[in-house]
Design an enzyme around this catalytic site. Structure first.
Site, PDB file in Angstrom:
ATOM      1  N   ASP A 187      -0.201  10.736  -4.653  1.00  0.00           N
ATOM      2  CA  ASP A 187       0.913  11.367  -3.948  1.00  0.00           C
ATOM      3  C   ASP A 187       1.146  12.687  -4.688  1.00  0.00           C
ATOM      4  O   ASP A 187       0.252  13.177  -5.380  1.00  0.00           O
ATOM      5  CB  ASP A 187       2.152  10.457  -3.946  1.00  0.00           C
ATOM      6  CG  ASP A 187       3.227  10.900  -2.955  1.00  0.00           C
ATOM      7  OD1 ASP A 187       3.075  10.631  -1.763  1.00  0.00           O
ATOM      8  OD2 ASP A 187       4.210  11.541  -3.384  1.00  0.00           O
ATOM      9  N   LYS A 247       5.439   1.783  -3.024  1.00  0.00           N
ATOM     10  CA  LYS A 247       5.425   3.144  -3.569  1.00  0.00           C
ATOM     11  C   LYS A 247       5.705   3.056  -5.063  1.00  0.00           C
ATOM     12  O   LYS A 247       6.295   2.082  -5.548  1.00  0.00           O
ATOM     13  CB  LYS A 247       6.476   4.028  -2.898  1.00  0.00           C
ATOM     14  CG  LYS A 247       6.117   5.501  -2.872  1.00  0.00           C
ATOM     15  CD  LYS A 247       5.033   5.835  -1.849  1.00  0.00           C
ATOM     16  CE  LYS A 247       4.764   7.324  -1.835  1.00  0.00           C
ATOM     17  NZ  LYS A 247       3.758   7.684  -0.814  1.00  0.00           N
ATOM     18  N   LYS A 307       0.858  -1.195   0.000  1.00  0.00           N
ATOM     19  CA  LYS A 307       0.000   0.000   0.000  1.00  0.00           C
ATOM     20  C   LYS A 307       0.883   1.230   0.000  1.00  0.00           C
ATOM     21  O   LYS A 307       1.792   1.358   0.828  1.00  0.00           O
ATOM     22  CB  LYS A 307      -0.890   0.019   1.258  1.00  0.00           C
ATOM     23  CG  LYS A 307      -1.879   1.177   1.271  1.00  0.00           C
ATOM     24  CD  LYS A 307      -3.095   0.860   0.440  1.00  0.00           C
ATOM     25  CE  LYS A 307      -3.962   2.073   0.203  1.00  0.00           C
ATOM     26  NZ  LYS A 307      -3.430   2.992  -0.823  1.00  0.00           N
TER      27      LYS A 307
END
Length: 448
Positions: free
Chosen positions: A169, A129, A93
């Site tokens: 992000d 990520k 995640k």
């Protein structure tokens, strides 16, 4: 068997030899490893099983090309990444970042930090990520859509609701998540738990937009309470003017503080009367403009080029919400002179190693990013829960859970620091608390 310090140094040496050019990754990993020495001394099995060397190597690194076509018909190629770092406590995640600075070192450092951040939330999610060196700034919606569709063409084969769940992000907001989800749906079918940060009409969660900023203030509130203090009446500097900064500003104002700055990559706005979050939202979210436009709307405000951390004004709390390594040693020393008492990080690794040393040496209470900005991923995990149950919780239900999670993160970090003779060192406490849960899972699962 090596003693704890010698073992840590051997792992650091192996990283330097294997990936000498990955400076950001090394900075993040070394800071964590050094703080784990007391844990290794108390639990030698970690050394016996060489757990640290296994922990610092990602389970999987995916790198791919992303070809796309601009509105003029010209073709371009960017690099895409997904680092699936650790799945010991749950599916990978972590967000996707679209920014020219993105490279493998950046994505690995973010994935490593994400592993501990996710562990601290108490929710069953591992660390990952990803992103690309694509820059969405100045691109049309059609160009961003075509890029996202190309990016997802490759990424789709590596993700899934129970495998890897990306989110947004820097450079990846609701627009980009929507395009990515649409592309995934065409490739793999409708699975609304495959991405978080979605629009409310197709599986998004209320309070997700506000989560990182609100969570930062809930964590800060817990820190001040532990130091017999409160946010009301405090003067706060915030850097950045994106999603995290906007909602940190909003919540800080609601709590009775005065936020005197916000910034972007060109400069910052100072308003001693307090920044108006509504004006900032209009400029950044609606107009997609630059923060200097704020002074046209608010006569008490002044715009300055450069870094907000070079601006000399006394204040109580620093909330860096822009980007990594935005605060250096000199700027941290300026904070000391400006009588700053608390710093909590809304961005990922905004303080460099020398700045953090200054905080500790001068008694500034320091809340590291992996703890203080965990609100976003916490609510992303709550979005996953709602997707699994085919339910939608109210804003207040989600916000109440977020507040409890952030207070629990601070409490667990505080206790871990105390348990290992490091009372008041919330950075070490967060590293230790996050590490222990991951380490227990890895040992229990054997050679993984």
């Amino acid at each position: 068997m090596l003693d704890a310090k010698a073992y840590v140094e051997s792992v650091k040496a192996a990283i330097q030899q294997r990936d000498p050019e990955q400076v950001e990754f090394q900075e993040a990993v070394f800071a964590v490893l050094d703080s784990l020495v007391p844990v290794l001394e108390k639990h030698p099995r970690v050394i016996q099983e060489n757990l640290l060397e296994r922990l610092v190597e990602p389970e999987r690194v995916i790198e791919f090309r992303v070809p796309w076509q601009d509105d003029a018909g010209s073709f371009h190629v960017n690099r895409g990444y997904r680092v699936q770092f650790n799945s010991a406590i749950g599916p990978y995640k972590g967000g996707l970042r679209f920014h020219p600075s993105v490279n493998l070192s950046t994505v690995k450092f973010l994935g490593f930090e994400q592993t501990f951040k996710n562990s601290l939330t108490g929710l069953p999610i591992g660390g990952g990520k990803g992103g690309s060196d694509f820059d969405p700034k100045g691109k049309s919606d059609s160009e961003v859509m075509r890029f996202c569709q190309s990016f997802m063409t490759e990424l789709a084969r590596h993700i899934g609701p129970d495998l890897d769940v990306p989110a947004g992000d820097i450079g990846v907001g609701g627009r980009e998540v929507g395009y990515l989800f649409g592309a995934y749906k065409r490739l793999r079918g409708y699975q609304n738990g495959v991405l978080t940060g979605k629009n409310l009409t197709f599986g998004g969660s209320l309070a997700r937009t506000e989560a990182t900023g609100y969570g930062l203030l809930y964590y800060t509130q817990a820190m001040l309470h532990a130091n017999s203090d409160q946010i009301a009446g405090k003067k706060i500097k915030i850097s950045g003017s994106g999603n995290v900064a906007i909602y940190a500003l909003q919540k800080a104002t609601e709590m009775g503080a005065t936020v005197v700055t916000v910034s972007d990559s060109d400069g910052f706005v100072y308003d001693p009367a307090g920044i108006d979050d509504g004006v900032v939202r209009q400029i950044k979210e609606v107009k997609r403009g630059r923060i200097k436009e704020y002074v046209k709307e608010v006569p008490t405000a002044v715009y300055h080029p450069g870094s907000v951390w070079d601006f000399d004004v006394e204040y109580d709390i620093a909330l860096p919400c822009a980007t990594q390594n935005e605060i250096d040693e000199a700027q941290a020393k300026a904070m000391v002179q400006q009588h700053v008492k608390y710093i909590c990080e809304g961005a990922n690794m905004p303080s460099d190693e020398q700045a953090i040393a200054v905080y500790h040496e001068n008694g500034i209470a320091y809340g590291p990013a992996k703890a203080a900005n965990a609100g976003g991923v916490a609510v992303s995990a709550l979005e996953m829960s709602q997707n699994s149950e085919r339910l939608s919780w109210t804003f207040n239900e989600v916000d109440d859970r977020l507040e409890k999670i952030m207070h629990d993160i601070f409490a667990e970090s505080e206790k871990a620091a105390e348990d290992y003779g490091l009372a008041g060192n919330y950075q070490a406490g967060a590293n230790i608390a996050g590490f222990k849960k991951v380490a227990i899972a890895m040992i229990a699962q054997g050679l993984v």
